[in-house]
Scaffold this motif. Structure first.
Motif, PDB file in Angstrom:
ATOM      1  N   GLY A  30       5.593   1.243  12.522  1.00 32.79           N
ATOM      2  CA  GLY A  30       4.824   0.472  11.564  1.00 32.79           C
ATOM      3  C   GLY A  30       3.346   0.777  11.533  1.00 32.79           C
ATOM      4  N   ALA A  31       2.954   1.923  12.062  1.00 32.66           N
ATOM      5  CA  ALA A  31       1.538   2.273  12.101  1.00 32.66           C
ATOM      6  C   ALA A  31       0.960   2.388  10.699  1.00 32.66           C
ATOM      7  CB  ALA A  31       1.349   3.599  12.844  1.00 32.66           C
ATOM      8  N   ASP A  32      -0.258   1.865  10.502  1.00 33.33           N
ATOM      9  CA  ASP A  32      -0.935   2.017   9.226  1.00 33.33           C
ATOM     10  C   ASP A  32      -1.743   3.318   9.227  1.00 33.33           C
ATOM     11  OD1 ASP A  32      -3.125   1.507  10.824  1.00 33.33           O
ATOM     12  OD2 ASP A  32      -3.533  -0.478   9.973  1.00 33.33           O
ATOM     13  N   ALA A  33      -2.479   3.567   8.154  1.00 29.84           N
ATOM     14  CA  ALA A  33      -3.212   4.822   8.021  1.00 29.84           C
ATOM     15  C   ALA A  33      -4.226   5.002   9.152  1.00 29.84           C
ATOM     16  CB  ALA A  33      -3.914   4.873   6.665  1.00 29.84           C
ATOM     17  N   ALA A  34      -4.894   3.922   9.535  1.00 31.07           N
ATOM     18  CA  ALA A  34      -5.891   4.019  10.599  1.00 31.07           C
ATOM     19  C   ALA A  34      -5.242   4.385  11.937  1.00 31.07           C
ATOM     20  CB  ALA A  34      -6.653   2.698  10.726  1.00 31.07           C
TER      21      ALA A  34
END
Length: 260
Positions: A30-34
């Protein structure tokens, strides 16, 4: 969406797959772009640290007053920085262990001529460019004690896939009593591939051999065969250097001990 395109780009180079797998795991978490940007930065930082450590390990093997020849580009342009085989050369020159550096031009893309020589000149490391076909004559002269190359994939038995032309350097080196060193990060080791016979060799457009700088140099109607990599058997390798340590005379048992 970019993952399958990137995976298909370089089927021989396993560390590309390793990096993509690492990013895929973060996506699945679930990692976001950051977070993905942070993971990519971590990969870069780890690679640079590994390269510097490999440089020290490899340079320690060279002895003194060594002449070395390298193939293709394995420096800052091919890694996160410093380089693998070129990192050993940088460290060896810095430590006063290397007296002579030669770079093969690396046809047909000329990475040695265009990239490696650029890095060496930029670092003010005296170096001599030679044609690929001059390597045997050079080794016969006694000016070279080590061949130092990188790797795109290392099989579980120690066989190494690297830029086309590496295998013939290893054969010539063994004939002339010249040592052969492979320098690559652990991400290049593929313990799921038992030997080099099972490594897929990327093929490129034959037209790359039939023209130079966009100008046709071979008669119309000629055909060409253009593999990008070849496989050097482990039996021709004197030292395999990774950030985990050095394996001398690599074989399946020694590979298993370090990379199981």
């Amino acid at each position: 969406a970019a993952l399958p395109i990137l995976r298909a780009a370089r089927p021989t180079a396993v560390n590309l797959m390793w990096a993509l797998d690492r990013m895929q795991r973060r996506i699945a978490e679930g990692a976001d772009a950051a977070a993905l940007e942070g993971e990519a930065q971590a990969i870069q930082d780890e690679d640079l640290a590994a390269n510097r450590h490999m440089g020290e390990l490899g340079a320690a093997l060279l002895g003194t007053d060594a002449g070395v020849i390298t193939h293709c580009n394995t420096g800052s342009l091919a890694t996160a920085g410093y380089g693998t085989a070129l990192g050993v050369i940088r460290a060896g020159v810095s430590a006063g262990r290397i007296a002579r550096v030669f770079a093969g031009e690396t046809r047909p893309w000329l990475q040695g001529a265009r990239l490696t020589m650029w890095e060496l000149v930029r670092d003010q490391i005296p170096a001599t460019l030679v044609s690929d076909s001059a390597a045997a004559h050079l080794m016969k002269s006694g000016q070279v004690q080590w061949v130092i190359v990188g790797a795109d994939r290392i099989a579980a038995n120690g066989d190494v896939a690297n830029k086309i032309g590496t295998y013939q350097l290893a054969i010539v080196a063994r004939h002339h009593g010249v040592k052969f060193m492979v320098v690559a990060p652990a991400s290049t080791v593929d313990m799921s591939t038992s030997s080099g016979e099972h490594i897929e060799i990327e093929m490129r457009d034959p037209d790359e051999l039939l023209a130079h700088s966009g100008q046709r140099t071979v008669v119309e109607g000629a055909v060409a065969w253009n593999p990008v990599f070849d496989v050097t058997p482990a039996g021709l390798i004197d030292a395999l250097v990774t950030e985990r340590g050095v394996i001398e005379n690599p074989d399946a048992a020694r590979m298993q001990a370090l990379f199981a």
